[in-house]
Design an enzyme around this catalytic site. Structure first.
Site, mmCIF file in Angstrom:
data_model
loop_
_atom_site.group_PDB
_atom_site.id
_atom_site.type_symbol
_atom_site.label_atom_id
_atom_site.label_comp_id
_atom_site.label_asym_id
_atom_site.label_seq_id
_atom_site.Cartn_x
_atom_site.Cartn_y
_atom_site.Cartn_z
ATOM 1 N N GLU A 396 0.696 -1.333 -0.038
ATOM 2 C CA GLU A 396 -0.287 0.056 0.006
ATOM 3 C C GLU A 396 0.533 1.431 -0.243
ATOM 4 O OE1 GLU A 396 -4.518 0.086 1.488
ATOM 5 O OE2 GLU A 396 -3.095 1.221 2.968
ATOM 6 N N HIS A 425 7.143 -27.169 2.197
ATOM 7 C CA HIS A 425 6.570 -28.502 1.703
ATOM 8 C C HIS A 425 5.500 -27.979 0.776
ATOM 9 C CE1 HIS A 425 7.991 -31.235 4.060
ATOM 10 N NE2 HIS A 425 8.595 -29.849 4.686
ATOM 11 N N LYS A 530 -13.847 0.944 -4.094
ATOM 12 C CA LYS A 530 -14.807 1.733 -2.959
ATOM 13 C C LYS A 530 -16.125 2.776 -3.152
ATOM 14 C CE LYS A 530 -11.967 1.981 0.856
ATOM 15 N NZ LYS A 530 -11.196 2.996 1.645
#
Ligand SMILES: O=P(O)(O)OC[C@H]1O[C@H](O)[C@H](O)[C@@H](O)[C@@H]1O
EC number: 5.3.1.9
Length: 617
Positions: A396, A425, A530
């Site tokens: 950000e 793994h 938004k």
């Protein structure tokens, strides 16, 4: 677009009356997170293309070196390089090894002037300059751990008073001096933290890293507007809801997901016959919607957030400190660790400054344009969330379209990772052998477990030796295949070392932003999503209104998608209207008269019932 008025009030009893001041907030505090208050615009008319910006960065950096990027292989030379560049901070027991990054002396010399400029910019920032020019704000998270740095006496007092009130409030909660309202003999046992982004990631990381096995209060998080996720948290609390302290965290006080979480939790309290306000705590800026709601409803406590602390660097404000203190974590030690690291990262010698070393390695490894990702691998379960925490702090801060001069640069540094050796793994196969698009950061913890608990599970070897071996083995195997890595070592996971790690990366991000000439302290891109979300919800309201009108007809008039789009005056939004219908249908909120959701052309839709009030609204 969503309106701020009453954003925090859905139940009839909470609706603002005419006398309550839910509006007229100062601009920075009344920021509706569904609005788009500020767009970062280029300040010059000379936008570069992405490729030209990238080649510019390369020219300035290490175009000459990049081509002959060869890692030191000779063991003697490598050991010398290790010793030459080895950094240690004795008071913190923190070590940094950058020997497995292939930068050259020439490159370091070339970066020197940029770093000197970055150190100066950081010095000015710490003195209270407007380091976030787009939002006209100071950047003061460093003052939180050393209030004497605050540029005004009032800020110093504010920081100290807040810290004292966090400590005394948490002492009173833990000791049972402040009791849950329906359990006068008992004490609070749980924390439900409601917040998102910087108002969640810090508290989550600290809880995972530092909470004792049996904390005085256990913590849970609602960090999304996912109803099922919220239900799960509330259901898990069960009868303990009566002894749950709900901490609602939002710097702006207007973030929709957090507002929704609060309203859902308040409903759960009502359903359980509990009085939310006696168990609610708000952490937010003064006079924000959340603050006003908490004040008007008489919540148990309110703690301040500040305009000059960004969400992603708020972990050492009340945002991170209050939940930590309530879990019995020594927050003053966290602050001390950060303060010592801040001091260590103020030196203007790159070689002796661990944050500068990190920033320099990031620049080298990613060509100063984020061409390689940063894989963060803590070999310690309790540090699992560090990579997620860093993801916000780094991405950000650094992921920006424009530089400070308005050039299009599309900067960034991608961060991901979980923990070792678990990831060995899973995806380490690709890191070793596959596409070479990353550099690694190993976080090593020397102390395996508390003294006196260790045992050898085979002669001469403990469980922790395996973890150590896996880390060293992976580091060597990656290097042998030309993959660069940084190693950060701490002696133990303690409040002090965690505070130091946070401060180290905060400073490295700030310095890196300076050397690539971007504003690390705003996030204009976040607003676009938004805004689009708010538009979707506004369209949904129009769809509902159109469907209601058709449903109220006699006989009911089921509508096709085209008819709905037409009546909404939004034919170009037909796909979104289809998605809205499909979502509402899956949640039993609209009825499909014909066809099925899988074949958009065939469906005809109406509502379950006509709402006459809405018809004339
Ligand atoms: O603390 P709040 O104001 O609720 O904000 C929560 C988060 O929302 C925004 O989307 C920002 O991008 C984040 O930086 C911030 O941490």
């Amino acid at each position: 677009m969503a309106s701020l008025s009453g954003l925090y009030s859905s139940s009839p009893s909470l609706k603002p009356s005419k006398n309550l001041s839910f509006k007229a907030l100062p601009p920075a505090q009344s920021r509706d997170s569904f609005s788009f208050p500020h767009t970062s615009k280029p300040t010059t008319n000379l936008p570069l293309t992405l490729s030209s910006a990238r080649s510019l960065a390369r020219d300035i950096s290490h175009s000459d070196y990049a081509k002959k990027k060869e890692l030191v292989k000779d063991p003697d030379a490598l050991w010398k390089r290790y010793l030459d560049w080895f950094y240690q901070q004795k008071d913190l027991g923190l070590y940094l090894d950058v020997s497995r990054v292939g930068f050259t002396d020439e490159f370091v010399a070339e970066m020197e002037p940029r770093f000197q400029a970055a150190f100066k910019a950081m010095e000015d920032l710490e003195k209270g300059s407007i380091a976030n020019p787009d939002e006209g704000r100071m950047v003061g998270h460093y003052w939180l751990r050393d209030s004497t740095l605050a540029p005004k006496p009032t800020l110093k007092t504010l920081i100290e008073n807040t810290l004292n009130s966090i400590c005394s409030f948490s002492d009173d909660i833990i000791s049972g001096k402040i009791k849950p309202p329906t359990s006068p003999e008992g004490r609070f046992t749980q924390i439900l933290s409601v917040g998102i982004g910087g108002s969640a990631l810090g508290p989550q990381f600290v809880a995972e890293a530092l909470a004792p096995d049996n904390p005085p209060l256990k913590i849970r998080f609602i960090d999304n507007t996912d109803p099922a996720g919220i239900d799960h948290q509330v259901a898990q609390l069960g009868a303990e809801l009566a002894t749950t302290l709900v901490i609602v965290i939002s710097k702006s006080g207007g973030t929709p997901e957090t507002r929704n979480g609060l309203l859902e939790v308040q409903k759960a309290f009502r359903d359980a016959g509990l009085n939310f306000s006696k168990q609610g705590v708000a952490i937010t800026q003064e006079n924000s919607l959340l603050d006003n709601t908490a004040r008007i409803e008489g919540w148990l406590a309110r703690f301040p957030m500040y305009d000059w602390v960004g969400g992603r660097t708020s972990i050492m404000s009340a945002v991170g400190l209050l939940p930590a203190a309530l879990q019995g974590i020594n927050i003053r030690e966290m602050l001390t660790g950060a303060k010592i690291m801040d001091e260590a990262t103020r030196t203007t010698s790159i070689k002796n400054n661990p944050a500068a070393l990190l920033a320099m390695c990031w620049y080298w490894a990613s060509d100063g344009v984020g061409s390689k990702d940063m894989v963060v691998l803590p070999y310690k379960d309790s540090l699992l969330l560090f990579s997620r925490y860093l993801q916000q702090l780094v991405m950000e801060s650094l992921g920006k379209e424009f530089d400070l001069d308005g050039n299009t640069v599309n900067q960034g540094l991608t961060v991901y990772g979980n923990k070792g050796s678990t990831d060995q793994h899973a995806y380490i196969q690709q890191l070793r052998d596959g596409v070479h698009n990353f550099f690694a950061t190993f976080i090593e913890v020397l102390r395996d477990r508390p003294p006196g608990h260790d045992w050898e599970l085979e002669p001469g070897v403990t469980c922790g030796d395996y973890l150590f071996g896996m880390l060293q083995g992976t580091r060597s195997a990656l290097y042998a295949n030309g993959r660069e890595s940084i190693s950060v070592t701490i002696e133990e996971v303690t409040p002090r070392s965690v505070g130091a790690l946070i401060a180290l990366y905060e400073r490295a991000v700030g310095l890196y932003a300076s050397i690539v000439n971007i504003n690390a302290y705003h996030q204009p891109g976040v607003e676009a999503g938004k805004k689009a979300a708010a538009e979707v919800l506004a369209l949904q309201k129009r769809v509902l209104s159109v469907l209601n009108e058709a449903t109220c007809k006699d006989p009911v008039e089921p509508l096709t998608l085209e008819e709905i789009a037409d009546r909404c005056h939004a034919p170009e939004e037909i796909e979104m209207i289809y998605k809205i219908i499909a979502h509402m249908s899956a949640n039993d909120r609209v009825l499909i008269a014909e066809g099925n959701c899988g074949s958009p052309r065939s469906i005809k839709v109406y509502l379950g019932e006509c709402n006459v009030d809405d018809l004339y609204a």
